[in-house]
Motif scaffolding. Structure first.
Motif, PDB file in Angstrom:
ATOM      1  N   ALA A 130       0.828  -1.207   0.000  1.00 24.94           N
ATOM      2  CA  ALA A 130       0.000   0.000   0.000  1.00 24.94           C
ATOM      3  C   ALA A 130       0.864   1.260   0.000  1.00 24.94           C
ATOM      4  O   ALA A 130       0.565   2.233  -0.694  1.00 24.94           O
ATOM      5  N   ARG A 131       1.964   1.253   0.765  1.00 23.93           N
ATOM      6  CA  ARG A 131       2.849   2.420   0.789  1.00 23.93           C
ATOM      7  C   ARG A 131       3.530   2.634  -0.557  1.00 23.93           C
ATOM      8  O   ARG A 131       3.699   3.767  -1.009  1.00 23.93           O
TER       9      ARG A 131
ATOM     10  N   MET B  68       2.369   1.911  -3.462  1.00 19.80           N
ATOM     11  CA  MET B  68       1.367   2.407  -4.411  1.00 19.80           C
ATOM     12  C   MET B  68       0.825   3.778  -4.014  1.00 19.80           C
ATOM     13  O   MET B  68       0.069   4.382  -4.780  1.00 19.80           O
ATOM     14  N   ASP B  69       1.158   4.221  -2.781  1.00 20.12           N
ATOM     15  CA  ASP B  69       0.602   5.458  -2.243  1.00 20.12           C
ATOM     16  C   ASP B  69      -0.911   5.359  -2.147  1.00 20.12           C
ATOM     17  O   ASP B  69      -1.644   6.288  -2.488  1.00 20.12           O
ATOM     18  N   LYS B  70      -1.358   4.207  -1.690  1.00 21.91           N
ATOM     19  CA  LYS B  70      -2.786   3.952  -1.538  1.00 21.91           C
ATOM     20  C   LYS B  70      -3.061   3.469  -0.122  1.00 21.91           C
ATOM     21  O   LYS B  70      -2.155   3.177   0.658  1.00 21.91           O
ATOM     22  N   ASP B  71      -4.355   3.326   0.190  1.00 21.25           N
ATOM     23  CA  ASP B  71      -4.758   2.767   1.466  1.00 21.25           C
ATOM     24  C   ASP B  71      -4.667   1.245   1.411  1.00 21.25           C
ATOM     25  O   ASP B  71      -4.727   0.644   0.330  1.00 21.25           O
TER      26      ASP B  71
ATOM     27  N   CYS C 249      -7.283  -0.660  -0.473  1.00 22.48           N
ATOM     28  CA  CYS C 249      -7.139  -0.768  -1.935  1.00 22.48           C
ATOM     29  C   CYS C 249      -6.513  -2.104  -2.320  1.00 22.48           C
ATOM     30  O   CYS C 249      -6.894  -2.713  -3.319  1.00 22.48           O
TER      31      CYS C 249
ATOM     32  N   THR D 236      -5.135  -2.064 -10.287  1.00 22.45           N
ATOM     33  CA  THR D 236      -5.074  -0.637  -9.965  1.00 22.45           C
ATOM     34  C   THR D 236      -4.576   0.210 -11.124  1.00 22.45           C
ATOM     35  O   THR D 236      -4.467   1.428 -11.003  1.00 22.45           O
TER      36      THR D 236
END
Length: 727
Positions: free
Chosen positions: A103-104, A106-109, A112, A145
């Motif tokens: 998640a980090r 991808m800069d996502k939560d 996701c 994604t």
């Protein structure tokens, strides 16, 4: 804005000219051009012309305007679509990265990542933020994604260098100095090992042992009248302490095998021989209790031949000494034999440099914190030394001997108690001295990191196995439902879910009653280890599941009570205490605390607790027996009821009890009576030798002459678990 208005103006002009073309074809010429644009746009008026316009001139003007519009449209640069103008984000990934790391990157939560893995073979419910992802999962998340995958080197390759501490290379033989031998006393329970050590030390160790058996690994330094010193390790002989005996054999130089002359070779005697063989340690045989009338030392020597322990009397190399630990007879000869063997072994050690040793036992003291008993094997331990053992470290605050006397230093072969540990190391851990606290933290951090990496590898294997299982299940479902109509597929899946319905509250309570959660607290690490080894032998999970919730060293705390209250478990304490406040708190939360000082009492209590949770056994106890001599039927209203004429030949028949009908040795009916009569009178009891008539609560049963009627009562008896720990 001006370009848009110009374009609209040109279009209106072209439209006006096209409207005038039909009238020109008929030879009519307009007197003037009409205003054609709406009030919402800038008006444009064609000039008035009096002479009729030629048709060809108007067509040339129209096509001229059309070419102008087309040229302007083609001359404009085309803008690329907005979707193509954006470049996909590149995500750097590596094998084994966790859900949180994904998640980090991808800069996502984190959600996701979970959403991307839905409707795949991955069990999303089992995934946690720290769960590692395999290659297939990473590719699936990146694909769904809409990002671009870029593989990097494994994260492990980027990690720190090895910071572990290791033993020093062997010292120069010229620098070695003689040291005292470390001797372990081993043997079967109640064969007199502690009494022997008691006589050697001239103390009363045995008098303080609970139940008369040793349950800890003791280390003592004994000074002999000759001036020689021997470090003795007293190991428990009970079957539950096999791990302690094995640990004692691996830190010792010589094993004194104690065998009772009246009992001979027993189970733990054979086990002690095996531990000595595995550690490649020489044996001295001490045949104890030779003062008894039934003692037979020769029988002991002959029995040991079967286990390759050949005494000197039979041409072997094992010294044997007949002793009596109770009276102190011949103990000097045993000590001399041990010292002679030590001189043959030429035991030496390096007293200089960083300390090396082994944790013999560890425990938590209320006033001193974590404490360890250790054997120093190399170097000299002093106050202020920085030690590392396993994933724990210490700055030595104080040292003491087996009598509690404070020591200033500890040389090789000396047993010593060490105070100053930050955490409690496990018994058997290797002790190494390092140069500073910073270095100690580096070593501990590295060992914890290595343990975490091993755990991640194991988790990856488990996840891969689970993924394959889910893929196989998904393939089977696809093969099963793939060719069906969606209505049929939905119906079959609904039926499958009904079979795995959630337990109702009542059923869930009954299910949980077959689980016994336990919490184990012990005074020392070795005791807890022995109890856990016993729990590992539990093999009756089909009767009642034994669930180990927590274990640790030290007195029972409020956290233990809260944990037991949450799981509905029982706390077992071995040689530990529970304060009044803790006991009151446990009583309020209905938590059982069971304290024991003898290990087999604890095991018996655990067996009883397991047995309580088993369903009771119903036993049938005969009250009376009768033979059927005749059969007939009576009319009750419109029904004919079959009746059996019986004679009681044993005990008595009681109407309120239960009955069974036996024919040719087989039970064909069980139930209750509807009537029991003696002649014409209703009675409740028929005694031996009396005749009676009886009818059953089931009308379809037919009596036959020669059948047996047995009156019995049911009694519930507590079941007993089939678990046998082996002693």
């Amino acid at each position: 804005m001006n370009q848009k208005m110009l374009k609209l103006e040109n279009l209106l002009r072209f439209h006006t000219i096209c409207r005038q073309l039909p009238s020109l074809g008929q030879g009519r010429a307009p007197g003037q051009w009409r205003r054609v644009c709406s009030s919402g746009y800038p008006a444009w008026t064609a000039p008035l012309v009096s002479p009729p316009w030629p048709r060809d001139a108007l067509l040339r003007a129209a096509f001229s305007q059309y070419r102008l519009l087309v040229t302007k449209k083609e001359g404009k640069p085309r803008k690329p679509p907005s979707s193509l103008s954006k470049s996909r984000k590149e995500v750097e990934a590596w094998l084994g990265m966790t859900v949180a790391e994904m998640a980090r990157a991808m800069d996502k939560d984190i959600d996701c990542v979970y959403e991307a893995l839905l409707n795949t073979a991955v069990d999303v419910d089992a995934l946690e933020a720290s769960s590692p992802l395999d290659e297939g999962c990473i590719k699936e998340v990146i694909r769904k994604t809409g990002m671009k995958l870029k593989w990097s080197k494994l994260k492990q390759d980027k990690v720190r260098e090895n910071k572990d501490a290791v033993r020093r290379p062997p010292a120069d033989p010229a620098l070695l100095t003689p040291r005292s031998p470390v001797v372990t006393i081993m043997g079967h329970v109640d064969h007199g090992k502690t009494t022997l050590l008691d006589k050697l030390r001239q103390t009363q160790v045995a008098a303080g042992e609970a139940g008369g058996i040793t349950q800890h690994l003791g280390a003592f330094l004994v000074s002999l009248p000759s001036g020689d010193k021997i470090t003795f390790l007293d190991t428990p002989g009970h079957a539950a302490f096999s791990a302690m005996r094995a640990r004692g054999a691996h830190v010792t130089d010589i094993v004194i095998l104690v065998v009772a002359a009246d009992d001979g070779v027993m189970k733990q005697t054979v086990e002690s021989i095996r531990h000595a063989r595995d550690a490649r340690v020489p044996i001295v045989l001490a045949i104890n209790k030779c003062d008894k009338a039934e003692a037979d030392p020769e029988r002991v020597r002959k029995e040991l031949l079967a286990y390759e322990v050949v005494c000197e009397d039979y041409g072997g190399d094992v010294q044997s000494v007949d002793i009596s630990a109770l009276t102190g007879s011949n103990l000097t000869a045993l000590a001399e034999a041990t010292i002679a063997l030590a001189e043959m072994l030429e035991l030496k050690a390096d007293p200089c440099g960083p300390v090396e040793g082994t944790v013999v036992e560890s425990f938590t003291d209320k006033g001193r914190g974590p404490v360890t008993t250790a054997i120093i094997q190399r170097g000299t331990l002093r106050k202020g030394s920085i030690l590392v053992a396993g994933k724990c470290w210490a700055k030595v605050r104080s040292m003491f001997d087996e009598n509690g006397k404070v020591l200033s230093e500890a040389c090789p072969s000396m047993p010593v108690g060490i105070i100053g540990w930050r955490d409690l190391p496990s018994a058997g851990e290797e002790i190494l001295e390092v140069e500073s606290e910073t270095r100690a933290r580096e070593v501990v951090d590295w060992r914890k990191y290595e343990q975490e990496q091993e755990k991640n590898k194991d988790d990856l294997k488990i996840i891969e196995e689970k993924r394959k299982e889910h893929q196989e299940a998904h393939r089977k479902d696809r093969d099963q439902y793939g060719s069906l109509h969606w209505k049929e597929r939905s119906y079959l899946k609904y039926q499958a879910k009904k079979e795995h319905k959630v337990f109702r509250p009542k059923e869930k309570v009954e299910r949980d009653s077959n689980v016994l959660p336990i919490i184990i607290k012990g005074d020392v690490d070795g005791s807890v280890e022995a109890i856990l080894d016993l729990v590992d032998t539990y093999d009756a999970s089909h009767e009642c599941k034994l669930d180990l919730v927590h274990f640790g060293v030290g007195d029972i705390t409020e956290n233990d009570v809260n944990l037991a209250g949450t799981f509905g478990g029982v706390i077992y304490g071995f040689n530990v205490n529970a304060s009044n406040a803790i006991q009151q708190s446990a009583a309020k939360k209905q938590v059982k605390i069971k304290l024991h000082k003898i290990i087999y009492r604890l095991v018996e209590d655990l067996q009883e607790e397991l047995s309580i949770r088993l369903p009771c056994i119903v036993e049938e106890h005969p009250v009376g027996e009768a033979s059927i001599l005749a059969t007939f039927s009576v009319t009750e209203g419109k029904k004919k009821v079959p009746v059996a004429g019986c004679r009681v030949h044993k005990g008595q028949l009681e109407k309120r009890k239960k009955f069974k009908l036996i024919r040719n040795g087989h039970v064909i009916w069980k139930g209750s009576l509807t009537s029991l009569k003696h002649h014409k009178d209703d009675v409740s009891v028929i005694k031996t030798g009396m005749d009676c008539g009886l009818s059953l609560d089931e009308e379809n049963i037919e009596f036959k002459v020669g059948d047996e009627m047995v009156c019995y009562e049911e009694k519930e008896i507590l079941a007993k678990t089939s678990w046998d720990p082996g002693f």
